[in-house]
Design a protein around this motif. Structure first.
Motif, PDB file in Angstrom:
ATOM      1  N   TYR A 153       0.858  -1.182   0.000  1.00  0.00           N
ATOM      2  CA  TYR A 153       0.000   0.000   0.000  1.00  0.00           C
ATOM      3  C   TYR A 153       0.895   1.233   0.000  1.00  0.00           C
ATOM      4  O   TYR A 153       1.859   1.318   0.774  1.00  0.00           O
ATOM      5  N   ARG A 154       0.607   2.203  -0.888  1.00  0.00           N
ATOM      6  CA  ARG A 154       1.374   3.445  -0.882  1.00  0.00           C
ATOM      7  C   ARG A 154       0.435   4.641  -1.002  1.00  0.00           C
ATOM      8  O   ARG A 154      -0.609   4.575  -1.666  1.00  0.00           O
ATOM      9  N   THR A 155       0.832   5.712  -0.367  1.00  0.00           N
ATOM     10  CA  THR A 155       0.027   6.921  -0.338  1.00  0.00           C
ATOM     11  C   THR A 155       0.941   8.128  -0.340  1.00  0.00           C
ATOM     12  O   THR A 155       2.097   8.054   0.093  1.00  0.00           O
ATOM     13  N   THR A 156       0.427   9.246  -0.847  1.00  0.00           N
ATOM     14  CA  THR A 156       1.182  10.498  -0.895  1.00  0.00           C
ATOM     15  C   THR A 156       0.348  11.593  -0.250  1.00  0.00           C
ATOM     16  O   THR A 156      -0.823  11.802  -0.616  1.00  0.00           O
ATOM     17  N   SER A 157       0.944  12.301   0.714  1.00  0.00           N
ATOM     18  CA  SER A 157       0.225  13.361   1.413  1.00  0.00           C
ATOM     19  C   SER A 157       0.235  14.644   0.585  1.00  0.00           C
ATOM     20  O   SER A 157       0.915  14.744  -0.444  1.00  0.00           O
ATOM     21  N   ALA A 158      -0.488  15.638   1.053  1.00  0.00           N
ATOM     22  CA  ALA A 158      -0.596  16.901   0.327  1.00  0.00           C
ATOM     23  C   ALA A 158       0.744  17.615   0.203  1.00  0.00           C
ATOM     24  O   ALA A 158       0.985  18.339  -0.763  1.00  0.00           O
ATOM     25  N   ASN A 159       1.653  17.424   1.152  1.00  0.00           N
ATOM     26  CA  ASN A 159       2.956  18.088   1.093  1.00  0.00           C
ATOM     27  C   ASN A 159       4.012  17.276   0.341  1.00  0.00           C
ATOM     28  O   ASN A 159       5.194  17.622   0.328  1.00  0.00           O
ATOM     29  N   GLY A 160       3.588  16.168  -0.291  1.00  0.00           N
ATOM     30  CA  GLY A 160       4.511  15.382  -1.109  1.00  0.00           C
ATOM     31  C   GLY A 160       5.203  14.255  -0.385  1.00  0.00           C
ATOM     32  O   GLY A 160       6.031  13.549  -0.983  1.00  0.00           O
ATOM     33  N   THR A 161       4.896  14.049   0.884  1.00  0.00           N
ATOM     34  CA  THR A 161       5.491  12.939   1.623  1.00  0.00           C
ATOM     35  C   THR A 161       4.849  11.626   1.171  1.00  0.00           C
ATOM     36  O   THR A 161       3.621  11.511   1.126  1.00  0.00           O
ATOM     37  N   ARG A 162       5.698  10.653   0.837  1.00  0.00           N
ATOM     38  CA  ARG A 162       5.218   9.374   0.313  1.00  0.00           C
ATOM     39  C   ARG A 162       5.476   8.270   1.339  1.00  0.00           C
ATOM     40  O   ARG A 162       6.563   8.180   1.915  1.00  0.00           O
ATOM     41  N   PHE A 163       4.463   7.425   1.537  1.00  0.00           N
ATOM     42  CA  PHE A 163       4.592   6.277   2.438  1.00  0.00           C
ATOM     43  C   PHE A 163       4.256   5.021   1.663  1.00  0.00           C
ATOM     44  O   PHE A 163       3.266   4.969   0.925  1.00  0.00           O
ATOM     45  N   ASP A 164       5.103   3.982   1.829  1.00  0.00           N
ATOM     46  CA  ASP A 164       4.922   2.729   1.097  1.00  0.00           C
ATOM     47  C   ASP A 164       5.231   1.578   2.051  1.00  0.00           C
ATOM     48  O   ASP A 164       6.315   1.545   2.654  1.00  0.00           O
ATOM     49  N   PHE A 165       4.275   0.668   2.178  1.00  0.00           N
ATOM     50  CA  PHE A 165       4.492  -0.504   3.026  1.00  0.00           C
ATOM     51  C   PHE A 165       4.104  -1.757   2.257  1.00  0.00           C
ATOM     52  O   PHE A 165       3.079  -1.791   1.573  1.00  0.00           O
ATOM     53  N   SER A 166       4.940  -2.790   2.353  1.00  0.00           N
ATOM     54  CA  SER A 166       4.629  -4.073   1.722  1.00  0.00           C
ATOM     55  C   SER A 166       5.001  -5.213   2.663  1.00  0.00           C
ATOM     56  O   SER A 166       5.899  -5.074   3.498  1.00  0.00           O
ATOM     57  N   LEU A 167       4.311  -6.329   2.486  1.00  0.00           N
ATOM     58  CA  LEU A 167       4.541  -7.507   3.308  1.00  0.00           C
ATOM     59  C   LEU A 167       4.473  -8.747   2.422  1.00  0.00           C
ATOM     60  O   LEU A 167       3.529  -8.920   1.652  1.00  0.00           O
ATOM     61  N   GLY A 168       5.497  -9.588   2.546  1.00  0.00           N
ATOM     62  CA  GLY A 168       5.533 -10.835   1.797  1.00  0.00           C
ATOM     63  C   GLY A 168       6.850 -10.996   1.062  1.00  0.00           C
ATOM     64  O   GLY A 168       7.668 -10.071   1.012  1.00  0.00           O
ATOM     65  N   PRO A 169       7.081 -12.160   0.484  1.00  0.00           N
ATOM     66  CA  PRO A 169       8.333 -12.400  -0.241  1.00  0.00           C
ATOM     67  C   PRO A 169       8.517 -11.421  -1.400  1.00  0.00           C
ATOM     68  O   PRO A 169       7.637 -11.307  -2.262  1.00  0.00           O
ATOM     69  N   ARG A 170       9.646 -10.717  -1.415  1.00  0.00           N
ATOM     70  CA  ARG A 170       9.955  -9.798  -2.504  1.00  0.00           C
ATOM     71  C   ARG A 170      11.439  -9.440  -2.459  1.00  0.00           C
ATOM     72  O   ARG A 170      12.143  -9.770  -1.509  1.00  0.00           O
ATOM     73  N   GLU A 171      11.905  -8.749  -3.485  1.00  0.00           N
ATOM     74  CA  GLU A 171      13.303  -8.338  -3.552  1.00  0.00           C
ATOM     75  C   GLU A 171      13.524  -7.078  -2.717  1.00  0.00           C
ATOM     76  O   GLU A 171      12.640  -6.240  -2.569  1.00  0.00           O
ATOM     77  N   LEU A 172      14.737  -6.954  -2.177  1.00  0.00           N
ATOM     78  CA  LEU A 172      15.173  -5.742  -1.491  1.00  0.00           C
ATOM     79  C   LEU A 172      16.686  -5.648  -1.598  1.00  0.00           C
ATOM     80  O   LEU A 172      17.397  -6.546  -1.184  1.00  0.00           O
ATOM     81  N   LYS A 173      17.140  -4.546  -2.187  1.00  0.00           N
ATOM     82  CA  LYS A 173      18.570  -4.251  -2.269  1.00  0.00           C
ATOM     83  C   LYS A 173      18.802  -2.892  -1.640  1.00  0.00           C
ATOM     84  O   LYS A 173      18.084  -1.931  -1.936  1.00  0.00           O
TER      85      LYS A 173
END
Length: 450
Positions: free
Chosen positions: A102-122
């Motif tokens: 789930y990702r969301t962007t506030s009115a001032n441009g702040t972005r939040f992104d959260f994910s759960l489950g097997p995925r890539e991360l570097k």
């Protein structure tokens, strides 16, 4: 490839696959003839690798601009013939990615992104956290290494402008035959500049692990000590940075720096590592050659101290263009108790063709100390007295040469071919004794990506 689109929902299909043909001669400098002559290990072998990675992903645009997303994918891999680690005619089908986010962007441009489950991360340049999945051995596709995703990952990102903070919890997808039940968590803080440069800090904490550490014998005389489960509790702090677009006479140059420090009071660990890089692209010359130099070093355990100084590379990205220590030698030496001078020349005969030459001069940081996990432990005679030692008595390990050609056949098809040679240094010849041959190899592969 878009499968369905409508009412804010987009579903896409994904497919990646590859065929790799590999040939190796005098594998591991023919160590087997000396260390295990009765093992039946063949130092000259050829094999083929195959894999496919199908998947589906979706994005659902919600009211207000928020996005609910996810992906499901798997890997089917197989090795035909016998590979470098004497595994072959084997393969597995495994889950790769299966996350929701789930990702969301506030009115001032702040972005939040959260994910759960097997995925890539570097994180950063991939010095410590990059390769979350294991291939080879019973899973096949040793060289391709198609598995990248962590078996479980919880990732939260908060971004504002060029700043991004990432909190993570990860569980690596290890081969069942070597699963040490590792769990890690940490925080990454990164800033990306407008000119393409970046810098960041990463903190990693090993919450749980059954992975052992190896410690040199006192004075380097005697077999190394294996410390079961010693990785648990290890902390790592790293810095990474690279210049963006520079001005003046340096507009085609780049400079990069990586540093890391590790500690674990439970096993009295203090270790360090680092890399410096510099490169320049000669845009006015034919084929736009890029020449770069890098020096990377990873501490080894000092046999003259009670403290453990052996660096733990964790889950680094081990490709030749990233953190491999040599093209051949990286199959023998993990990034611990080694250092290397790396020289790379990259040519672009056309927009679709790339020729790359790599040279690595590889040395040990500590003599009489394990290079990997105790390989090279042997009995020697000193004034007629038999002594057990581990590691090498000469610092020069190897000189690796690698020539690679890459061709973009079309937007979905890529061809890569290469030949390589590793010339053993005095550290290797001294450990084996007698004449040690050069280790040679070659490969050609085709990868499809849709």
């Amino acid at each position: 490839m878009v499968v369905w689109q409508g009412d804010g929902l987009t579903v896409r299909s994904h497919f990646q696959g590859g065929i790799n043909l590999v040939s190796e001669g005098n594998l591991f400098w023919n160590f087997a003839d000396t260390a295990a002559p009765g093992s039946g290990y063949d130092s000259d072998t050829n094999w083929a690798e195959f894999y496919i990675k199908p998947g589906l992903s979706f994005e659902n645009l919600l009211d207000g601009g928020d996005v609910f997303y996810g992906k499901l994918s798997g890997v089917v891999s197989y090795t035909m013939g016998t590979d470098a680690y004497a595994a072959g005619d084997t393969g597995r089908a495994t889950l790769e990615e299966a996350y929701l986010g789930y990702r969301t962007t506030s009115a001032n441009g702040t972005r939040f992104d959260f994910s759960l489950g097997p995925r890539e991360l570097k994180l950063g340049t991939g010095m410590l956290i990059a390769n979350g999945g294991s291939s080879g051995f019973e899973r096949g596709a040793l060289k391709f290494g198609p598995r990248k995703a962590w078996e479980m990952a919880a990732i939260a990102k908060l971004s504002q402008g060029g700043f991004t903070g990432t909190m993570f919890y990860i569980d690596p997808n290890e081969n069942p035959s070597s699963d040490n039940d590792n769990r890690l968590a940490g925080l990454d803080l990164r800033f990306d500049g407008a000119g393409g440069g970046y810098q960041g800090l990463t903190f990693v904490k090993v919450l749980k692990s059954g992975s052992p550490y190896v410690q040199a014998a006192a004075g380097g005389i005697g077999a190394p000590t294996i410390l079961p489960g010693a990785r648990e509790g290890t902390n790592a702090l790293s810095y990474y940075g690279r210049t963006g677009k520079l001005g003046g006479g340096f507009e085609n140059a780049f400079f990069a720096l990586d540093m890391a420090y590790q500690w674990n009071d439970r096993v009295n660990l203090r270790a360090w590592a680092g890399r410096v890089q510099a490169g320049y692209t000669f845009t006015d010359l034919p084929w736009s050659p890029t020449l770069s130099y890098g020096f990377q070093t990873f501490s080894g355990d000092d046999p003259n101290t009670a403290r453990l100084e052996r660096f733990d590379p964790l889950y680094y990205e081990g490709s030749p263009s990233s953190w491999a220590t040599g093209s051949k030698s990286s199959m023998v030496f993990i990034n611990s108790n080694v250092k290397a001078h790396n020289l790379t020349l990259r040519l672009k005969p056309s927009p679709k063709d790339t020729i790359t030459f790599r040279y690595a001069h590889i040395r040990a940081n500590e003599l009489l100390s394990p290079i990997q996990f105790g390989q090279g432990t042997r009995v020697v005679l000193a004034n007629g007295v038999p002594l057990v030692i581990s590691g090498v008595t000469g610092a020069h390990l190897a000189d690796d040469f690698f020539l690679e050609y890459s061709r973009i056949i079309n937007r979905n098809t890529f061809l890569t071919a290469g030949v390589s040679l590793s010339k053993p240094g005095t550290g290797i010849t001294g450990a084996v004794g007698g004449s040690v041959p050069n280790w040679t190899g070659g490969f050609v592969n085709v990868v499809f990506n849709f």
